[in-house]
Scaffold this motif. Structure first.
Motif, PDB file in Angstrom:
ATOM      1  N   UNK A  17       0.747  -1.203   0.149  1.00  0.00           N
ATOM      2  CA  UNK A  17       0.137   0.027  -0.007  1.00  0.00           C
ATOM      3  C   UNK A  17       0.939   1.144   0.098  1.00  0.00           C
ATOM      4  N   UNK A  18       2.097   1.139   0.122  1.00  0.00           N
ATOM      5  CA  UNK A  18       2.942   2.220  -0.002  1.00  0.00           C
ATOM      6  C   UNK A  18       3.665   2.472  -1.301  1.00  0.00           C
ATOM      7  N   UNK A  19       3.733   3.447  -1.862  1.00  0.00           N
ATOM      8  CA  UNK A  19       4.830   3.566  -2.982  1.00  0.00           C
ATOM      9  C   UNK A  19       6.015   4.578  -2.479  1.00  0.00           C
ATOM     10  N   UNK A  20       7.213   3.626  -2.673  1.00  0.00           N
ATOM     11  CA  UNK A  20       8.326   4.501  -2.298  1.00  0.00           C
ATOM     12  C   UNK A  20       9.512   3.876  -3.036  1.00  0.00           C
ATOM     13  N   UNK A  21      10.666   4.473  -3.020  1.00  0.00           N
ATOM     14  CA  UNK A  21      11.934   4.089  -3.876  1.00  0.00           C
ATOM     15  C   UNK A  21      12.433   2.789  -3.157  1.00  0.00           C
ATOM     16  N   UNK A  22      12.730   1.734  -3.630  1.00  0.00           N
ATOM     17  CA  UNK A  22      13.354   0.623  -3.285  1.00  0.00           C
ATOM     18  C   UNK A  22      12.294  -0.572  -2.680  1.00  0.00           C
ATOM     19  N   UNK A  23      10.697  -0.219  -2.864  1.00  0.00           N
ATOM     20  CA  UNK A  23       9.907  -1.065  -2.473  1.00  0.00           C
ATOM     21  C   UNK A  23       9.904  -2.416  -3.357  1.00  0.00           C
ATOM     22  N   UNK A  24      10.339  -2.270  -4.751  1.00  0.00           N
ATOM     23  CA  UNK A  24      10.348  -3.781  -5.299  1.00  0.00           C
ATOM     24  C   UNK A  24      11.744  -4.476  -4.795  1.00  0.00           C
ATOM     25  N   UNK A  25      12.548  -3.513  -4.411  1.00  0.00           N
ATOM     26  CA  UNK A  25      13.948  -4.221  -4.014  1.00  0.00           C
ATOM     27  C   UNK A  25      13.561  -4.878  -2.689  1.00  0.00           C
ATOM     28  N   UNK A  26      12.799  -4.438  -1.781  1.00  0.00           N
ATOM     29  CA  UNK A  26      12.513  -4.867  -0.459  1.00  0.00           C
ATOM     30  C   UNK A  26      11.724  -6.222  -0.746  1.00  0.00           C
ATOM     31  N   UNK A  35      11.850  -8.239  -3.320  1.00  0.00           N
ATOM     32  CA  UNK A  35      12.679  -9.256  -3.808  1.00  0.00           C
ATOM     33  C   UNK A  35      13.544  -9.824  -2.781  1.00  0.00           C
ATOM     34  N   UNK A  36      13.966  -8.932  -1.990  1.00  0.00           N
ATOM     35  CA  UNK A  36      14.759  -9.240  -0.660  1.00  0.00           C
ATOM     36  C   UNK A  36      14.103 -10.274   0.062  1.00  0.00           C
ATOM     37  N   UNK A  37      12.791 -10.234   0.179  1.00  0.00           N
ATOM     38  CA  UNK A  37      11.974 -11.256   1.024  1.00  0.00           C
ATOM     39  C   UNK A  37      11.945 -12.458   0.270  1.00  0.00           C
ATOM     40  N   UNK A  38      11.443 -12.322  -1.319  1.00  0.00           N
ATOM     41  CA  UNK A  38      11.298 -13.423  -1.991  1.00  0.00           C
ATOM     42  C   UNK A  38      12.368 -14.186  -2.115  1.00  0.00           C
ATOM     43  N   UNK A  72      12.788 -17.447  -0.285  1.00  0.00           N
ATOM     44  CA  UNK A  72      12.243 -18.705  -0.735  1.00  0.00           C
ATOM     45  C   UNK A  72      13.108 -19.583  -1.323  1.00  0.00           C
ATOM     46  N   UNK A  73      14.426 -19.117  -1.795  1.00  0.00           N
ATOM     47  CA  UNK A  73      15.414 -19.847  -2.265  1.00  0.00           C
ATOM     48  C   UNK A  73      16.335 -20.376  -1.372  1.00  0.00           C
ATOM     49  N   UNK A  74      16.303 -19.849  -0.033  1.00  0.00           N
ATOM     50  CA  UNK A  74      17.043 -20.459   1.013  1.00  0.00           C
ATOM     51  C   UNK A  74      16.794 -21.597   1.684  1.00  0.00           C
ATOM     52  N   UNK A 122       7.410 -16.572   2.483  1.00  0.00           N
ATOM     53  CA  UNK A 122       6.074 -17.318   1.846  1.00  0.00           C
ATOM     54  C   UNK A 122       4.814 -16.212   2.350  1.00  0.00           C
ATOM     55  N   UNK A 123       4.812 -16.040   3.586  1.00  0.00           N
ATOM     56  CA  UNK A 123       3.927 -15.283   4.406  1.00  0.00           C
ATOM     57  C   UNK A 123       3.677 -14.075   3.669  1.00  0.00           C
ATOM     58  N   UNK A 124       4.730 -13.295   3.199  1.00  0.00           N
ATOM     59  CA  UNK A 124       4.717 -11.817   2.456  1.00  0.00           C
ATOM     60  C   UNK A 124       4.243 -12.185   0.999  1.00  0.00           C
ATOM     61  N   UNK A 125       4.711 -13.331   0.382  1.00  0.00           N
ATOM     62  CA  UNK A 125       4.413 -13.486  -0.635  1.00  0.00           C
ATOM     63  C   UNK A 125       2.743 -13.848  -0.959  1.00  0.00           C
ATOM     64  N   UNK A 126       2.184 -14.505   0.086  1.00  0.00           N
ATOM     65  CA  UNK A 126       0.835 -14.691   0.006  1.00  0.00           C
ATOM     66  C   UNK A 126      -0.093 -13.294   0.410  1.00  0.00           C
ATOM     67  N   UNK A 127       0.502 -12.615   1.119  1.00  0.00           N
ATOM     68  CA  UNK A 127      -0.186 -11.400   1.737  1.00  0.00           C
ATOM     69  C   UNK A 127      -0.236 -10.492   1.033  1.00  0.00           C
TER      70      UNK A 127
END
Lengths: 352, 291
Positions: B113-122, B124-127, B130-132, B168-173
């Motif tokens: 719900x926020x648009x800010x610089x680095x959002x997609x990076x954050x 990706x950081x969480x997703x 899933x590879x760990x 996985x929680x962030x990806x679903x929510x």
């Protein structure tokens, strides 16, 4: 305790804060350029960043601390010969990695992981797809069958391991059933034969994780619009033709996500293997996987430097496999999830 | 009952209702029953085995209880081991679930719900998480927990489990929170609430189904987890149920009936829990697998 409560705080505090009037964020109308408007904008901006940091920091910190930091340390430790006593001092560059690939047991473990990855994809995929299509039909009692099919997936890996260990033991339930069905000649030493044990384990893993694939596929199937199959049925397509040409293509994204999760899961499989197969089978390499090899050597044999090198190898293999899969197979699905544009493209492509 | 009536009535008044609730072809039932039997038969063997004596099991491994023996279950249930392990498992699973849901929904809210610089990076950081592979991290994690003095502590299991469940929680929510209409946000902001206020009063209540889904997934994952507790909780009185089951079967190898009873009691809670929440989980996953 603190880690959890700090996340509730920002929201709670925000709730208690006097809710002052605030212009809708869309109306960036401070074009007048007066000082006060600029100051208000700056304050709004500051507050926005405060909220962003407040909301995301707890998750980011916990995640970084317990997922990323240990892997960084693992790399450091993996360069030492170290038995876990005191600080590591015996620096050996990449010697541990070399030792690992020279150990035939570790090579066996790698092979076993490869068998499990490929076997899971080839056996579970088609089987789960068929069962999901079956359970997606409307029939009386469907929800009961659905619940029953999920049972193995819900059980703890340890429970599954002990259960199958007892069933497959020499002269156990399976052997008795085979005997009484007149198939006595099929009886094998399921868990005691060096060449057979990995296939037995693959069977147990299939039984255990099939339900997960079915859950995902059923969730995906419920997103396939019914109008499409109705239209195809009106055009005279049989049930099988509808599945083959309409439903399964539309399920593509779900299938690919399942493949991704299955590959990652197969590479790091530990619990079931550990519980079902005897330590001697693992140490011979017959049933070892990378993860069991890591725990056997790192934790129980106290070769911490070596164990961490195995952890790094396991990590690099999973990470690379996952990245490649995401880059080449999942890319369009993820774009679809993020932009909503790619999804239409997939649908069109799949619909052909 | 209603199904039967509607099938009969449907033949006359149109095909619509009939299709909604048909009995299905016999082939469908045969296949569905075969699949269900394969899924459940081993579990039934364990549960029924708990009602037999070890002697009965040895004489005929595939037989039914004859006579039914209740003592074995009674023996497990009256021992303190089972209950303390259930309590430990429950505590750890509850802590993990609370942490995952609280931290996950906050992070997903910002990402949705926020648009800010680095959002997609954050994101990706969480997703990336899933590879760990969790099992690869366990060994170095043990060393970290030792330095933090969290060995033989429930926090040593809860905190890493939260961390590994977060991606996985962030990806679903996130897609779920993104789907909440912007008009609701605008309206609440015009009505004078802040964005955290919007989160607390509008987003959380609306997101409840998705929160239940990620909560159940976290709970079951924690309830079943084995490797991390095995390394971290070395003290016997801290053991969770999976550790307890494994210890029991290692300790009393000759007591097959006891092992079966203990195992079936250990799987009962997760089984009940998941059966009750199954529809909820499939519903919640629909948003995530939409692609």
């Amino acid at each position: 305790m603190t880690a959890i409560h700090s996340t509730v705080d920002p929201a709670g505090r925000a709730h208690a804060r006097p809710a002052g009037p605030r212009p809708p964020s869309g109306g960036d109308g401070g074009r007048a350029g007066t000082d006060s408007a600029a100051a208000a904008r700056a304050a709004r901006n500051r507050r926005k960043w405060l909220e962003i940091v407040g909301f995301s920091a707890p998750a980011t910190i916990v995640y970084a601390m317990f997922v990323l930091v240990p892997m960084a340390f693992a790399f450091y430790y993996s360069l030492f010969r170290w038995r876990g006593v005191g600080a590591p001092t015996d620096f050996r560059w990449f010697n541990n990695y070399k030792l690992a690939f020279e150990d035939p047991v570790f090579v066996d473990a790698l092979t076993n992981n490869a068998i499990i990855v490929v076997g899971s994809l080839l056996i579970q995929g088609p089987l789960a797809l068929g069962i999901a299509l079956l359970l997606n039909r409307r029939f009386f009692g469907r929800s009961v069958f659905r619940a029953l099919v999920f049972v193995p997936y819900v059980l703890a890996e340890v429970t599954v391991g002990i259960m199958w260990g007892l069933i497959l033991v020499k002269g156990g339930e399976l052997d008795t059933v085979l005997q009484s069905a007149g198939l006595g000649s099929w009886i094998r030493p399921w868990l005691a034969d060096q060449d057979l044990v990995i296939w037995t384990l693959l069977g147990i893993l299939t039984w255990k994780y099939l339900g997960f694939a079915i859950i995902l596929f059923l969730a995906g199937l419920s997103n396939v619009p019914e109008e499409l199959s109705e239209a195809a049925a009106i055009d005279g397509a049989s049930w099988w033709q509808i599945q083959r040409h309409v439903t399964i293509p539309l399920l593509g994204p779900t299938i690919r996500i399942w493949m991704f999760l299955s590959i990652i899961g197969s590479l790091q499989v530990f619990d079931v293997i550990w519980v079902v197969s005897a330590a001697s089978m693992r140490s011979l390499g017959a049933s070892a996987t990378m993860a069991t090899y890591m725990v056997d050597n790192g934790f129980f044999a106290r070769l911490w430097g070596y164990g961490n090198a195995i952890a790094m190898i396991l990590f690099i293999i999973s990470f690379t496999a996952g990245l490649l899969f995401q880059r080449f197979v999942l890319r369009r699905d993820i774009e679809g999830a993020l932009t909503g544009r790619g999804r239409r493209a997939v649908k069109l492509r799949g619909g052909k | 009952m209603a199904a039967v009536l509607s099938v009969r009535g449907g033949a006359r008044f149109g095909a619509r209702r009939q299709r909604r609730f048909s009995w299905g072809s016999p082939l469908t039932y045969v296949l569905a029953m075969a699949v269900a039997a394969v899924s459940v038969a081993p579990v039934a063997y364990v549960v029924l085995g708990g009602f037999r004596t070890t002697g009965q099991i040895a004489a005929d491994p595939a037989g039914l209880p004859d006579p039914w023996v209740w003592e074995t279950y009674g023996r497990v249930l009256s021992g303190s081991q089972f209950w303390s392990q259930t309590f430990n498992s429950l505590l750890i699973a509850a802590g993990t679930t609370t942490g995952v849901v609280a931290l996950g929904v906050c992070a997903a809210f910002v990402l949705a719900r926020y648009s800010f610089r680095g959002r997609e990076a954050l994101y990706t950081f969480f997703t990336l998480g899933l590879l760990f592979p969790a099992s690869a991290a366990t060994l170095p994690l043990y060393l970290l927990l030792k330095d933090l003095d969290l060995i033989n502590s429930f926090w040593g299991v809860i905190l890493p489990q939260i961390a590994f469940q977060l991606p996985v929680t962030v990806v679903i929510l996130r897609p779920f929170l993104m789907a909440i209409p912007g008009e609701l946000e605008d309206a609440s902001l015009i009505d004078g609430t802040t964005r955290p206020g919007f989160f607390w009063r509008i987003v959380l209540p609306l997101a409840r189904p998705a929160l239940v889904t990620v909560g159940v997934l976290a709970f079951v994952a924690s309830w079943n987890s084995y490797l991390l507790p095995m390394l971290v909780l070395g003290r016997a009185n801290l053991a969770t149920l999976p550790l307890g089951v494994q210890n029991f079967s290692g300790q009393y190898t000759a007591d097959t009936a006891g092992i079966l009873a203990f195992t079936s009691l250990a799987m009962l809670p997760a089984l009940l829990f998941f059966t009750l929440a199954e529809r909820q989980i499939v519903g919640g996953l629909q948003g995530a697998v939409k692609g």
